[in-house]
Design an enzyme around this catalytic site. Sequence first.
Site, mmCIF file in Angstrom:
data_model
loop_
_atom_site.group_PDB
_atom_site.id
_atom_site.type_symbol
_atom_site.label_atom_id
_atom_site.label_comp_id
_atom_site.label_asym_id
_atom_site.label_seq_id
_atom_site.Cartn_x
_atom_site.Cartn_y
_atom_site.Cartn_z
ATOM 1 N N GLY A 13 47.551 34.572 36.929
ATOM 2 C CA GLY A 13 47.646 33.201 37.440
ATOM 3 C C GLY A 13 47.431 32.186 36.338
ATOM 4 N N ARG A 16 48.714 27.641 35.765
ATOM 5 C CA ARG A 16 48.140 26.377 36.250
ATOM 6 C C ARG A 16 46.661 26.568 36.588
ATOM 7 N NH1 ARG A 16 50.786 25.670 42.314
ATOM 8 N NH2 ARG A 16 50.097 27.667 43.159
ATOM 9 N N ASN A 88 42.332 36.007 37.810
ATOM 10 C CA ASN A 88 42.140 34.677 38.385
ATOM 11 C C ASN A 88 43.092 34.401 39.540
ATOM 12 O OD1 ASN A 88 41.788 31.555 38.299
ATOM 13 N ND2 ASN A 88 43.935 31.871 37.759
ATOM 14 N N TYR A 153 39.278 34.533 53.367
ATOM 15 C CA TYR A 153 39.134 34.228 51.954
ATOM 16 C C TYR A 153 37.751 34.664 51.456
ATOM 17 C CZ TYR A 153 38.573 31.416 47.702
ATOM 18 O OH TYR A 153 38.327 31.000 46.419
ATOM 19 N N THR A 156 37.476 38.362 50.881
ATOM 20 C CA THR A 156 38.084 38.861 49.635
ATOM 21 C C THR A 156 37.176 38.599 48.442
ATOM 22 O OG1 THR A 156 39.319 36.812 49.121
ATOM 23 C CG2 THR A 156 40.409 38.439 50.534
ATOM 24 N N LYS A 157 36.534 37.442 48.415
ATOM 25 C CA LYS A 157 35.690 37.096 47.278
ATOM 26 C C LYS A 157 34.362 37.846 47.334
ATOM 27 C CE LYS A 157 38.674 34.330 45.425
ATOM 28 N NZ LYS A 157 39.320 34.663 44.139
#
Length: 249
Positions: A13, A16, A88, A153, A156-157
């Site tokens: 990633g 950006r 990332n 989310y 996943t983290k």
Amino acid sequence: MIDLKNRVAVITGGSRGIGEACVRYFTQANGRVAFTYKNSAERAKQLETRLQGKAKAYRTDMESETEIFRMVERAAEDFGGIDILVHNAGIWNDGPIDRLTLEKWNEIIRINLTSAFLFSKAVLPFMKKNRYGRIILISSTAGQRGEAFHSHYAATKGGMISFTKSLAVELAKFNITVNSVAPGWVDTEMNNEVFADKKYKQEIINSIPLGRIATAEDVAGPVLFLASDLAGHINGEILNVNGGSVLCG
């Protein structure tokens, strides 16, 4: 003092946001970088051109095991090996539990968490061969405390944080360290829609003891540190970058 000369990093990633800041910081520290992108081809090529041979862009689908392994193999061929992985790439979106579909759940698991496993697995042969490696996974404060309306989310983290600690012990005997950087709110394009609500953005700022939202560079600096020889005895660490808003490790 930080010098990545003769080191090759894979940064996912990287076209950006936090990833792009990492690509710039790593090349400024004399490292060479292979970075991934998916949809922002023009920006990726512009960054590649601007860095004049120090970095190369590779289009990669984070949901494809084949593309992930192919990217790592190509990067190793192009640069002569791989010493550092910064994972990332990821997505963030709303997911109230009563409206969260299995398809949406599985998508974020694949993109955020499964890809971390696949990239880590793919780079290991190169790191083991040289008995040297740095793996840095970008997690989130959401993975430590949970996050209402974003449970998929946060899951996943949180998984990434446990994955970090597990690999840290498993790979230490190969002189490979595994750490995670856990940002809070970061002022990047991924949050543009949220920050468009100026009142809500100010509420976020007010909740941060340092009084401002992190920039991508605020996160890239700690990532660079963990990738350097200065962090040679740091392993299994979850490094918070949130201005003091979430105090847990």
